[in-house]
Design an enzyme around this catalytic site. Structure first.
Site, short mmCIF file in Angstrom:
data_model
loop_
_atom_site.label_atom_id
_atom_site.label_comp_id
_atom_site.label_asym_id
_atom_site.label_seq_id
_atom_site.Cartn_x
_atom_site.Cartn_y
_atom_site.Cartn_z
N HIS A 1 0.87 -1.20 0.00
CA HIS A 1 0.00 0.00 0.00
C HIS A 1 0.90 1.23 0.00
CE1 HIS A 1 -3.49 2.35 0.64
NE2 HIS A 1 -3.83 2.02 1.87
N HIS B 1 -2.09 -2.58 -9.66
CA HIS B 1 -3.06 -1.99 -8.75
C HIS B 1 -4.29 -2.88 -8.71
CE1 HIS B 1 -5.67 0.95 -6.83
NE2 HIS B 1 -4.55 1.52 -6.43
N ASP C 1 2.92 5.55 -7.20
CA ASP C 1 4.12 5.45 -6.38
C ASP C 1 5.39 5.23 -7.19
OD1 ASP C 1 2.97 5.97 -3.98
OD2 ASP C 1 2.32 3.91 -3.70
#
Ligand code: CMC
Length: 429
Positions: A267, A306, A364
């Site tokens: 996460h 994801h 990210d």
């Protein structure tokens, strides 16, 4: 809401069929309302919530196939370009964009709460200097509940609002002090008059010896990072906050639970993991061997994939642009880490392993490179994600608490453990 469609469950053992209504949202797939299923004496089984909508919400919408993300109906691209983080906070919390007056009042409310209680500062000193800032954040944010007894009545809307403002205001300060404590720097104070992102940079990097000059381009890039991370519907940490809050726990404790969940590398810890991965790979020549390892499932390509996006993460596209702007501003386009990241991205986007599994870069993958270029140490990447996501968490918490039909979250299980058995005294084992 309910429409005329129904789903009928048929059994192959002669039991009566069960008809269940199909609910329609304003956007997104229809949802089968299985609440009546509990009366059958059976449970549904959905580990990881792959097919479960855990709540009704009006805050954020994601279309993972099209790569779309809306906060309160506004596309993330428009908010990233035209808005700023504090306006996005207001939008997420209140459902509408503020007028100029509403914005002024809101901003003042946040500024007025950005200091930390002096007694809270002693708490930092209880941690080892080398503690990960996320460990400090989980502890210190949880401790806020011991400081604000005046606003802990979760059934009072005014208390909920003050707690939300306190959290949004104090999180950057807590994150910055966690960093400074680790570095052995004296604690710093917020400076009103700076924007939210500028203030964070100031609290992180200023020293008592000289004036800290905030670089406006870098502050804008940071503000955009905050905006892109502000909310993401029912992800693991938001669901954690909701679950913790469903028992009636106070908002500070719930946000501390969210921070704990965010820490994991699947996460919020992924941005830190991306940089560590780039360090491990070292240089472009090592990319093919690393990719072999990914395909053999020895390791993952961090910053890729994801649960919801099976297309480009829209936040990643914006972050890539920001990455370009920041590297140009700093003259870092030839930075070896950035070159390595681009080589990885290119190979992954062309490789059938990633294409077949619809694995695209997520936010990210780039945010770590931007943060690193701004001068933020790797251990602070996830704390920055946490401070930006606080508004999303608290908006979901407030939405849930205000819902009169709220129930404590209490999933059931498929038990596969031992049958009933009698206790065996130790000498007979
Ligand atoms: N590298 C290599 N293979 C991957 C990756 C990856 N990053 N992600 C998924 N896969 C493979 C996975 O091994 C599986 O392959 P197979 O079908 O052969 O078993 C397939 O793709 C489906 O993956 P999954 O694990 O079932 O997908 P999931 O929805 O459970 O996991 C995820 C989603 C984000 C946890 C995962 O993609 C991952 O671990 N990515 C790396 C960590 C990361 O970047 N996380 C940040 C997410 S964005 C920020 C946030 O919202 O927190």
């Amino acid at each position: 809401m309910e429409n005329n469609r129904k789903v009928t469950l048929t059994y192959n053992d002669g039991k009566d069929n069960l008809e269940m209504p199909v609910l329609k949202g304003t956007l997104g797939p229809d949802v089968v309302d299985i609440r009546s299923f509990s009366k059958t004496g059976m449970f549904t089984f959905d580990p990881g919530f792959l097919a479960t909508a855990s709540c009704e919400s009006q805050i954020t919408f994601i279309d993972g196939d099209l790569g779309q993300l809306y906060y309160r109906g506004y596309p993330i691209e428009q908010l990233a370009e035209k808005s700023d983080y504090l306006e996005v906070c207001y939008l997420l919390l209140n459902g509408e964009l503020p007028t100029a007056e509403e914005r002024k009042v809101f901003e003042r409310g946040i500024m007025r709460h950005n200091m930390l209680h002096d007694q809270l500062m002693s708490l930092f000193k209880g941690f080892r200097r080398d503690a990960h800032p996320m460990a400090v954040m989980v502890g210190v944010v949880g401790a806020l509940s011991a400081f604000y007894h005046d606003s802990l009545d979760i059934n009072n809307p005014e208390h909920r609002k003050i707690s939300a403002h306190r959290l949004i205001a104090k999180l950057p300060n807590i994150a910055a002090q966690a960093y400074r404590y680790n570095k052995g720097l004296p604690f710093s104070y917020p400076k009103n008059g700076l924007t939210y992102a500028e203030n964070f940079l100031h609290m992180m990097f200023s020293t008592p010896c000289e004036e800290y000059k905030v670089n406006k381009t870098l502050a804008l890039a940071l503000d955009r990072i905050f905006t892109l991370h502000a909310d993401h519907e029912q992800n693991a940490s938001t669901s954690t906050v909701r679950l913790a809050g469903s028992s009636g726990a106070n908002p500070f404790a719930c946000i501390a639970a969210g921070i704990a969940c965010l820490w994991g590398p699947s996460h919020g810890g992924a941005n830190e993991a991306v940089l560590k991965m780039l360090d491990e790979i070292g240089s472009v020549e090592n990319v093919p061997a690393f990719m072999e390892g990914v395909k053999n499932k020895t390791h993952k390509l961090m910053g890729f994939g994801h649960r919801v996006y099976k297309n480009m993460d829209p936040r990643a596209a914006i972050m890539k642009e920001t990455c370009d702007e920041v590297l140009s501003e700093l003259g870092l386009h030839n930075d070896p880490k950035f070159k390595l990241a681009m080589a990885l991205e290119k190979i992954a986007l062309e490789d059938p392993y990633f294409i077949e599994r619809k694995l695209y870069p997520n936010v990210d993958f780039y945010s770590g490179i931007v943060l690193s270029a701004i001068g933020i140490p790797v251990s602070m990447f996830t704390p920055i994600f946490a401070l930006a996501r606080t508004v999303g968490w608290i908006s979901h918490w407030a939405e849930m608490i205000a819902d009169p039909t709220m129930k404590i979250g209490r999933p059931r299980q498929l038990y596969t453990g031992a049958q009933r058995r009698d206790y065996i005294p130790q000498e007979q084992r």
